[in-house]
Design a protein around this motif. Structure first.
Motif, PDB file in Angstrom:
ATOM      1  N   THR A 181      -6.463  -4.009   2.162  1.00 19.28           N
ATOM      2  CA  THR A 181      -7.132  -5.296   1.944  1.00 19.28           C
ATOM      3  C   THR A 181      -6.246  -6.467   2.327  1.00 19.28           C
ATOM      4  O   THR A 181      -6.749  -7.529   2.724  1.00 19.28           O
ATOM      5  CB  THR A 181      -7.555  -5.416   0.476  1.00 19.28           C
ATOM      6  OG1 THR A 181      -6.407  -5.248  -0.372  1.00 19.28           O
ATOM      7  CG2 THR A 181      -8.590  -4.356   0.133  1.00 19.28           C
ATOM      8  N   ALA A 226     -12.380  -0.512   2.625  1.00 16.55           N
ATOM      9  CA  ALA A 226     -11.246  -0.510   1.704  1.00 16.55           C
ATOM     10  C   ALA A 226     -11.664  -0.989   0.318  1.00 16.55           C
ATOM     11  O   ALA A 226     -11.299  -0.386  -0.703  1.00 16.55           O
ATOM     12  CB  ALA A 226     -10.127  -1.381   2.264  1.00 16.55           C
ATOM     13  N   TRP A 227     -12.445  -2.080   0.259  1.00 15.58           N
ATOM     14  CA  TRP A 227     -12.895  -2.569  -1.045  1.00 15.58           C
ATOM     15  C   TRP A 227     -13.786  -1.533  -1.728  1.00 15.58           C
ATOM     16  O   TRP A 227     -13.635  -1.272  -2.934  1.00 15.58           O
ATOM     17  CB  TRP A 227     -13.674  -3.872  -0.862  1.00 15.58           C
ATOM     18  CG  TRP A 227     -12.859  -5.027  -0.378  1.00 15.58           C
ATOM     19  CD1 TRP A 227     -12.915  -5.623   0.844  1.00 15.58           C
ATOM     20  CD2 TRP A 227     -11.850  -5.737  -1.113  1.00 15.58           C
ATOM     21  NE1 TRP A 227     -12.011  -6.651   0.931  1.00 15.58           N
ATOM     22  CE2 TRP A 227     -11.346  -6.745  -0.259  1.00 15.58           C
ATOM     23  CE3 TRP A 227     -11.337  -5.623  -2.402  1.00 15.58           C
ATOM     24  CZ2 TRP A 227     -10.357  -7.628  -0.671  1.00 15.58           C
ATOM     25  CZ3 TRP A 227     -10.341  -6.500  -2.802  1.00 15.58           C
ATOM     26  CH2 TRP A 227      -9.862  -7.488  -1.947  1.00 15.58           C
ATOM     27  N   ARG A 238      -3.906   3.531  -4.876  1.00 13.27           N
ATOM     28  CA  ARG A 238      -4.126   2.110  -5.167  1.00 13.27           C
ATOM     29  C   ARG A 238      -3.244   1.222  -4.292  1.00 13.27           C
ATOM     30  O   ARG A 238      -3.685   0.186  -3.787  1.00 13.27           O
ATOM     31  CB  ARG A 238      -3.851   1.838  -6.639  1.00 13.27           C
ATOM     32  CG  ARG A 238      -4.894   2.395  -7.603  1.00 13.27           C
ATOM     33  CD  ARG A 238      -4.687   1.816  -8.990  1.00 13.27           C
ATOM     34  NE  ARG A 238      -5.673   2.323  -9.932  1.00 13.27           N
ATOM     35  CZ  ARG A 238      -5.423   3.250 -10.854  1.00 13.27           C
ATOM     36  NH1 ARG A 238      -4.216   3.790 -10.931  1.00 13.27           N
ATOM     37  NH2 ARG A 238      -6.367   3.650 -11.688  1.00 13.27           N
ATOM     38  N   SER A 279      -5.891  -2.092   9.196  1.00 13.68           N
ATOM     39  CA  SER A 279      -6.420  -1.739   7.878  1.00 13.68           C
ATOM     40  C   SER A 279      -7.087  -0.366   7.864  1.00 13.68           C
ATOM     41  O   SER A 279      -7.173   0.266   6.808  1.00 13.68           O
ATOM     42  CB  SER A 279      -7.421  -2.805   7.429  1.00 13.68           C
ATOM     43  OG  SER A 279      -8.485  -2.916   8.361  1.00 13.68           O
ATOM     44  N   SER A 311      -6.084   9.720  -2.521  1.00 16.03           N
ATOM     45  CA  SER A 311      -7.044   9.773  -3.626  1.00 16.03           C
ATOM     46  C   SER A 311      -7.586  11.186  -3.814  1.00 16.03           C
ATOM     47  O   SER A 311      -7.709  11.676  -4.949  1.00 16.03           O
ATOM     48  CB  SER A 311      -8.180   8.788  -3.366  1.00 16.03           C
ATOM     49  OG  SER A 311      -9.170   8.882  -4.358  1.00 16.03           O
ATOM     50  N   PHE A 316      -4.724   1.200  -0.760  1.00 23.33           N
ATOM     51  CA  PHE A 316      -5.940   0.377  -0.694  1.00 23.33           C
ATOM     52  C   PHE A 316      -5.586  -1.111  -0.725  1.00 23.33           C
ATOM     53  O   PHE A 316      -6.193  -1.921  -0.019  1.00 23.33           O
ATOM     54  CB  PHE A 316      -6.883   0.721  -1.846  1.00 23.33           C
ATOM     55  CG  PHE A 316      -7.770   1.909  -1.590  1.00 23.33           C
ATOM     56  CD1 PHE A 316      -8.581   1.951  -0.465  1.00 23.33           C
ATOM     57  CD2 PHE A 316      -7.799   2.979  -2.470  1.00 23.33           C
ATOM     58  CE1 PHE A 316      -9.403   3.048  -0.221  1.00 23.33           C
ATOM     59  CE2 PHE A 316      -8.622   4.076  -2.242  1.00 23.33           C
ATOM     60  CZ  PHE A 316      -9.424   4.095  -1.111  1.00 23.33           C
ATOM     61  N   ASP A 317      -4.619  -1.450  -1.553  1.00 24.26           N
ATOM     62  CA  ASP A 317      -4.175  -2.840  -1.618  1.00 24.26           C
ATOM     63  C   ASP A 317      -3.606  -3.290  -0.279  1.00 24.26           C
ATOM     64  O   ASP A 317      -3.881  -4.410   0.198  1.00 24.26           O
ATOM     65  CB  ASP A 317      -3.135  -2.982  -2.723  1.00 24.26           C
ATOM     66  CG  ASP A 317      -2.782  -4.432  -2.997  1.00 24.26           C
ATOM     67  OD1 ASP A 317      -3.589  -5.313  -2.637  1.00 24.26           O
ATOM     68  OD2 ASP A 317      -1.710  -4.701  -3.548  1.00 24.26           O
ATOM     69  N   GLN A 344      -6.546   2.502   5.021  1.00 23.68           N
ATOM     70  CA  GLN A 344      -7.682   2.978   4.237  1.00 23.68           C
ATOM     71  C   GLN A 344      -7.821   4.497   4.308  1.00 23.68           C
ATOM     72  O   GLN A 344      -8.059   5.166   3.297  1.00 23.68           O
ATOM     73  CB  GLN A 344      -8.958   2.299   4.737  1.00 23.68           C
ATOM     74  CG  GLN A 344     -10.183   2.573   3.883  1.00 23.68           C
ATOM     75  CD  GLN A 344     -11.096   3.617   4.493  1.00 23.68           C
ATOM     76  OE1 GLN A 344     -11.020   3.889   5.686  1.00 23.68           O
ATOM     77  NE2 GLN A 344     -11.950   4.210   3.689  1.00 23.68           N
ATOM     78  N   ALA A 403      -5.192   6.009   2.176  1.00 25.10           N
ATOM     79  CA  ALA A 403      -5.522   5.871   0.756  1.00 25.10           C
ATOM     80  C   ALA A 403      -6.552   6.910   0.324  1.00 25.10           C
ATOM     81  O   ALA A 403      -6.452   7.480  -0.770  1.00 25.10           O
ATOM     82  CB  ALA A 403      -6.036   4.459   0.493  1.00 25.10           C
ATOM     83  N   GLY A 455     -14.001   1.811  -1.145  1.00 25.34           N
ATOM     84  CA  GLY A 455     -13.262   3.008  -1.507  1.00 25.34           C
ATOM     85  C   GLY A 455     -12.390   2.809  -2.732  1.00 25.34           C
ATOM     86  O   GLY A 455     -12.283   3.702  -3.590  1.00 25.34           O
ATOM     87  N   TRP A 456     -11.768   1.650  -2.823  1.00 25.94           N
ATOM     88  CA  TRP A 456     -10.945   1.344  -3.991  1.00 25.94           C
ATOM     89  C   TRP A 456     -11.813   1.275  -5.245  1.00 25.94           C
ATOM     90  O   TRP A 456     -11.437   1.784  -6.312  1.00 25.94           O
ATOM     91  CB  TRP A 456     -10.222   0.026  -3.747  1.00 25.94           C
ATOM     92  CG  TRP A 456      -9.108  -0.263  -4.711  1.00 25.94           C
ATOM     93  CD1 TRP A 456      -8.744   0.481  -5.803  1.00 25.94           C
ATOM     94  CD2 TRP A 456      -8.207  -1.375  -4.680  1.00 25.94           C
ATOM     95  NE1 TRP A 456      -7.685  -0.096  -6.442  1.00 25.94           N
ATOM     96  CE2 TRP A 456      -7.331  -1.234  -5.786  1.00 25.94           C
ATOM     97  CE3 TRP A 456      -8.075  -2.464  -3.832  1.00 25.94           C
ATOM     98  CZ2 TRP A 456      -6.322  -2.168  -6.044  1.00 25.94           C
ATOM     99  CZ3 TRP A 456      -7.071  -3.387  -4.094  1.00 25.94           C
ATOM    100  CH2 TRP A 456      -6.202  -3.235  -5.177  1.00 25.94           C
TER     101      TRP A 456
END
Length: 648
Positions: A243, A252-253, A236, A216, A227, A239-240, A220, A223, A255-256
């Motif tokens: 997670t 990850a949660w 997005r 992960s 971004s 990030f998905d 991340q 992502a 940052g998203w």
């Protein structure tokens, strides 16, 4: 274990003919076959494609047992004939017949030929000579501890700006340990520091393939890169993926959620932060972000509660203390804000933001001496930070003299010649002092660093005001237009340009400029989630809230609140639950009762104990020459290695 099938077998009949006149002897007449010990053959490793024989170990045991038995054969026993093969000089195999098991001379004569043939055959096979086979497969894999040492050394070299050597080390780590994701993350961040974004993407993609998408951290980091590059949809998706790979990856949660906040999707951001708390438990970053959302929606009691949760999760989180202090400043709770600043510097004594923001707060309160002292302490613990010197220069210009300010501006520009705000602030001071040509030169120097950044837009706007004041209106218009080409959302630049046209007697043109601003501006409209509370977004049930936020509530309060939520579950918010919380009441009381005399924080004693600084020596530290750049660690390591070799 039976080594051979019965004589009726068609597979062994032609190879092992029976010397008995009876071609079909009865099973009772058969006796165990005594095997002679095999001659010593050179040990060879089988090629990778050949499967190991399942009878090899059993044969070795059988041969050892056969050597201890008597060599006399019983009368009528079967004698096994073994095929004798000799290897020609060219490496070909020639059948020379079968040797009698009783005749040792035939076997002895052929064994030497077998040895020679196999040795010649082995020389021609690259599998027996690993040094002939190139590539990473032929190299011996280092011990796992070398991966840890390599990652640490690359980190140190990156801090010393030795990017090339750090890159070589990380490439070797990926070569020998392709399944470890840390090397990919470190190499990708190294490329991002050098603005090599395409190469960073390639590294992250390779890392995801090598780890089969289960790391992960790589997702991340990838992502975050997308971004920053503006690829919101791609960010997005990444990030998905992060997670999905690990639901407990809190970065990850968070940052998203930050990405969604920047895009104006507040409700989506709240849901993501709630999931982060659900899967990962309490975290100061999530609580801090939620508190800032509550503060933006003017729900300050809820914000205080969430800030308290953040500081409970990590009392050493300087960012949480500073964010809380700024929220209190919005409510003019200056005394309580000062206590929070004190907590921030105690949590992280060398944090440059803590000393800087606290100094700006004291300067705004009118305590110039304390602000100057705090900035000097911040410079003493961060001698290579130009921002602190820039603020100190502006403070000295406003309250002391321009000559002292020039000293700090010059020193800050030497520490970081590519820091645009330093040149812009210096140019503004020279303009106020009437040195127009010097101000223009400083503005040009700032634009030569980067002409497309937000700082460049502010520099063009300030330069346009300068030209407007001295009467160069056409130049001022061009500068305003250039500034808006970089940042079209700058309200100050649009209104300054409109004011210029009004002063020149062009009200119609001024109105057109104002209309252009309102037509092209990007409006971020808050959705209904600002009205609702964070706890209502998560779950209207109190039990779920307790599991997520771990409220410290008494059983009596639980029963009352549960009954209340059951009666009003369709249109309630979490205001009652948070305001009724005993812990939050303590916060509100502390804010109301805050008194500067109640704080027992001794700044001088603190810097003596924690920072080893003498308050009376701060001015001497400021007058010291700029710090020299630290020598790369690689030279130290090389010298140590040379010393070791010299001693051995």
């Amino acid at each position: 274990m039976q080594l051979f099938s019965s004589p009726k077998s068609s597979h062994f009949s032609p190879l092992f003919p029976s010397p008995s006149p009876n071609p079909n002897p009865s099973p009772k007449s058969l006796s165990p076959l005594p095997l002679r010990p095999l001659p010593s053959l050179p040990l060879l490793r089988s090629p990778p494609s050949s499967a190991p024989s399942p009878l090899r170990s059993d044969l070795d045991e059988r041969v050892a047992e056969a050597g201890e038995e008597e060599e006399e054969e019983e009368e009528g026993a079967l004698v096994v004939r073994r095929p004798v093969k000799e290897f020609a000089e060219e490496g070909g195999v020639v059948d020379t017949g079968y040797s009698d098991g009783e005749g040792g001379g035939a076997w002895a004569s052929s064994s030497s030929k077998i040895d020679r043939g196999l040795s010649e055959f082995a020389k021609k096979m690259p599998i027996f000579e690993p040094e002939r086979v190139g590539g990473a497969a032929a190299e011996e894999k280092p011990l796992p501890i070398n991966l840890e040492l390599g990652l640490y050394r690359a980190k140190v070299l990156t801090r010393c700006f030795e990017y090339k050597e750090a890159e070589n080390i990380l490439v070797k780590c990926i070569k020998f340990w392709p399944e470890d994701g840390r090397a990919y993350v470190a190499l990708g961040k190294l490329f991002c520091k050098q603005s090599r974004f395409s190469e960073a993407r390639a590294v992250y993609e390779k890392g995801c393939q090598a780890t089969q998408g289960e790391n992960s951290y790589i997702w991340q980091c990838w992502a975050v890169l997308e971004s920053k590059a503006g690829n919101i949809r791609r960010a997005r998706e990444l990030f998905d993926a992060a997670t999905v790979a690990d639901k407990q990856h809190i970065a990850a949660w968070h940052g998203w959620a930050v990405l969604e906040i920047k895009q104006g999707n507040i409700k989506k951001a709240r849901n993501l932060l709630a999931k982060g708390l659900k899967y990962c438990g309490g975290n100061e970053y999530i609580y801090q972000t939620l508190a800032l959302l509550e503060a933006k929606s003017k729900r300050f009691e809820q914000a205080r509660f969430l800030f308290q949760q953040a500081t409970k999760c990590n009392p050493k989180s300087c960012a949480s203390w500073l964010a809380w202090a700024q929220v209190e400043l919005q409510q003019d709770n200056n005394f309580f804000a000062r206590q929070l600043f004190e907590n921030a510097v105690q949590a992280s004594p060398k944090n440059r933001f803590a000393w800087h923001i606290w100094a700006l707060f004291e300067a705004k309160q009118g305590d110039v001496d304390k602000a100057r002292k705090l900035l000097k302490i911040g410079h003493a613990v961060n001698p290579r930070d130009p921002v602190i010197l820039q603020s100190l220069a502006l403070l000295e210009y406003r309250h002391l003299s321009a000559n002292v300010a020039r000293i700090w501006f010059r020193k800050a520009s030497k520490l970081d010649p590519r820091h645009q705000p330093v040149w812009i602030a210096w140019g503004w001071m020279e303009w106020k002092e009437g040195n127009i040509s010097t101000a223009r030169e400083l503005y040009q120097r700032a634009l030569s660093i980067d002409s497309t950044s937000e700082s460049a837009a502010r520099c063009l706007q300030a330069w346009g005001v300068l030209e407007q004041r001295i009467g160069n209106l056409s130049v001022a218009r061009r500068l305003f237009r250039s500034s808006l080409n970089i940042n079209s959302q700058s309200y100050i630049t649009w209104m300054t340009w409109a004011s210029l046209e009004e002063k020149q007697g062009n009200p119609i043109r001024a109105e057109e400029i104002r209309n252009l601003y309102f037509q092209q501006r990007t409006e971020v409209v808050d959705d209904a989630s600002w009205i609702m509370g964070f706890l209502d977004i998560i779950d209207p049930a109190l039990d779920s809230i307790k599991r997520l936020l771990n409220f410290d509530q008494t059983s009596e309060f639980k029963e009352k609140d549960t009954t209340k939520r059951t009666e009003e579950k369709n249109n309630t918010t979490d205001e009652a639950s948070i305001s009724s919380d005993p812990a939050n009441n303590d916060i509100v009381k502390a804010v109301d009762d805050a008194d500067p005399r109640s704080s027992g924080f001794n700044l001088d004693a603190f810097i003596r104990e924690k920072l080893l600084l003498d308050p009376s020596e701060l001015d001497k530290l400021m007058e010291s020459p700029e710090p020299k750049k630290v020598a790369p660690q690689r030279k130290i390591w090389r010298s140590v290695q040379k010393t070791i070799h010299a001693e051995t």
